[in-house]
Scaffold this active site. Structure first.
Site, short mmCIF file in Angstrom:
data_model
loop_
_atom_site.label_atom_id
_atom_site.label_comp_id
_atom_site.label_asym_id
_atom_site.label_seq_id
_atom_site.Cartn_x
_atom_site.Cartn_y
_atom_site.Cartn_z
N CYS A 1 40.00 40.27 32.08
CA CYS A 1 38.72 40.63 32.68
C CYS A 1 38.93 41.62 33.81
O CYS A 1 38.14 42.55 34.00
CB CYS A 1 38.02 39.38 33.22
SG CYS A 1 38.93 38.54 34.53
N HIS B 1 36.82 35.07 37.99
CA HIS B 1 36.47 35.96 36.89
C HIS B 1 35.89 37.28 37.42
O HIS B 1 34.93 37.27 38.17
CB HIS B 1 35.45 35.25 35.98
CG HIS B 1 35.07 36.03 34.77
ND1 HIS B 1 36.01 36.58 33.91
CD2 HIS B 1 33.86 36.35 34.25
CE1 HIS B 1 35.38 37.20 32.93
NE2 HIS B 1 34.08 37.08 33.11
N ASN C 1 29.71 41.67 31.44
CA ASN C 1 30.85 40.80 31.17
C ASN C 1 31.74 41.47 30.12
O ASN C 1 31.41 42.55 29.61
CB ASN C 1 30.35 39.44 30.68
CG ASN C 1 31.33 38.32 30.96
OD1 ASN C 1 32.50 38.58 31.30
ND2 ASN C 1 30.89 37.09 30.84
#
Ligand code: NAG
Ligand code: NAG
Ligand code: NAG
Ligand code: NAG
Length: 374
Positions: free
Chosen positions: A151, A289, A329
């Protein structure tokens, strides 16, 4: 495909059933969810997300986890103060531990030799109500980490692409694989921080294109091929912004998308809407994240979830709009709102202010000497 339709219908039934089961068991009766219904929903989940299990024992275990996740989604749905909807996602057969292991990367304290930029300007009257960098063609298609816990590299790539397009009016898609293969500070496909990616760009004197140096997705990294390919984007340095949502919004509106690192716990069951968490449902001090912040806005008038309980009263609760952030995302376009999600703006939801980081892009001037943070 038809299963999607069936899935949502069945799911509504099932969730209602589960909720009733939970209520009943609290009262000491225990009819439980209907096993057949659960199996049917699970079968549709398997079809929709192409899941198979090697043996009946594993199937039974995953089915059990799936049921627990549905119950959890139902609970999150009741607790959330925004408009978010929680339910079946591509992660519904994973335990929370597996989900964190596969997608989370623990970000250690403040151990970073980069100072926060101190914003001095006050938020003027020119504060835009909304901002969405997707509308002007600066945001690349939603990426999918697949088997690679990266990520951090994907958020950094998105940040550089957007800033490059804004500054030079030229859209390039940059190589995440280069960030992984050439990474010497983070852990490649096993996790890292956004600044590890920026240090790699500095150390490699630029980034190749996604087309030349494509993402592998197998979860493995390879020999660094940075030297082999023509570079298409460069950065000058990177900065950590003030931990303040107003200055983040101002920076976003005037300069472009920035990366943020959040607590992703609510995203495993997230389907759509604006998540408004509390420090209990999503601990803002623990983030794991990294994603790209691409805009902000306000919902049309909605009755907040808090209104639900009050709506049993004799008068209607005033309807108010809710400010939110739009985040990109890297779990593919089928997750969330076509790969995006929204968090409430103004309450440090899920720790969004903890690490707002952005590169500063520029054409190359000189070779950079870089070393990993202490
Ligand atoms: C489904 O998963 C199997 C492996 O489990 C894979 O071989 C196949 O290509 C996948 N199909 C699709 C449509 O993704
Ligand atoms: C990913 O890398 C592996 C080697 O580790 C290779 O066998 C595979 O073909 C690569 N896949 C893609 C899509 O490049
Ligand atoms: C995120 O918040 C939840 C709920 O407060 C917490 O259980 C979880 O441990 C947090 N995540 C991390 C990485 O600590
Ligand atoms: C910079 O690149 C060199 C090889 O060109 C490598 O040895 C070194 O570890 C890299 N340093 C960082 C911080 O990436």
């Amino acid at each position: 495909m038809a299963p999607t339709v069936h899935l949502s219908c069945l799911l509504a039934l099932l969730v209602a059933g589960l909720a009733q089961g939970i209520k009943d068991s609290l009262r000491g009766q225990d009819p439980g969810p209907q096993p057949l219904e659960l199996k049917e929903v699970f079968r549709l989940f398997q079809m929709q997300y192409n899941r198979s299990y090697p043996n009946p024992a594993e199937y039974a275990r995953r089915l059990d986890i799936f049921a627990q996740n549905l119950a959890k989604a139902q609970r999150l749905q009741e607790e959330d103060l925004g408009t978010a909807e929680f339910g079946v996602t591509q992660f519904s057969d994973l335990t929370e531990e597996e989900f964190v292991q596969l997608y989370g990367s623990q970000v250690a304290g403040e151990a970073l030799g980069v100072s926060r930029k101190v914003g001095s300007e006050e938020w003027g009257e020119s504060e835009p109500q909304t901002c969405d960098w997707r509308k002007v063609g600066t945001i690349s298609p939603v990426r999918d980490q697949r088997n690679c816990n990266c990520c951090w590299a994907m958020a950094a790539a998105g940040n550089i692409e957007a800033l490059w397009a804004i500054k030079f009016r030229h859209f390039v898609e940059v190589s995440v694989q280069q960030l992984l293969d050439c990474d010497r500070c983070g852990n490649g496909c096993r996790g890292g921080f956004v600044w590890d990616a920026f240090l790699t760009v500095l150390n490699n004197s630029g980034l190749a294109s996604e087309k030349d140096y494509p993402f592998n997705g197998s979860g493995k990294t390879h020999r660094c091929l940075a030297k082999k390919y023509k570079k298409v984007a460069w950065i000058q340095d990177f900065i950590i912004l003030q931990a303040c949502e107003q200055s983040m919004a101002r920076h976003l509106a005037t300069e472009g998308p920035i990366t943020v690192t959040i607590n992703m716990t609510l995203l495993q069951q997230y389907q759509k809407g604006v998540i408004k968490a509390t420090p209990t449902t999503c601990d803002p001090t623990q983030v794991d994240h990294s994603v790209l912040l691409v805009g902000f806005g306000k919902t049309k008038l909605v009755e907040g979830r808090q209104g639900k309980a009050a709506s049993f009263g004799s008068y209607a609760r005033p309807r108010r709009s809710m400010a939110y952030w739009i985040l990109k995302n890297s779990w593919g376009p089928q997750w969330g709102e076509e790969g995006y999600f929204r968090l409430h703006r103004g309450s440090n939801t899920c720790g969004i202010t903890k690490f707002p980081v952005t590169a500063r892009v520029d054409k190359p001037k000189k070779q950079h000497q870089v070393s990993c943070p202490p």
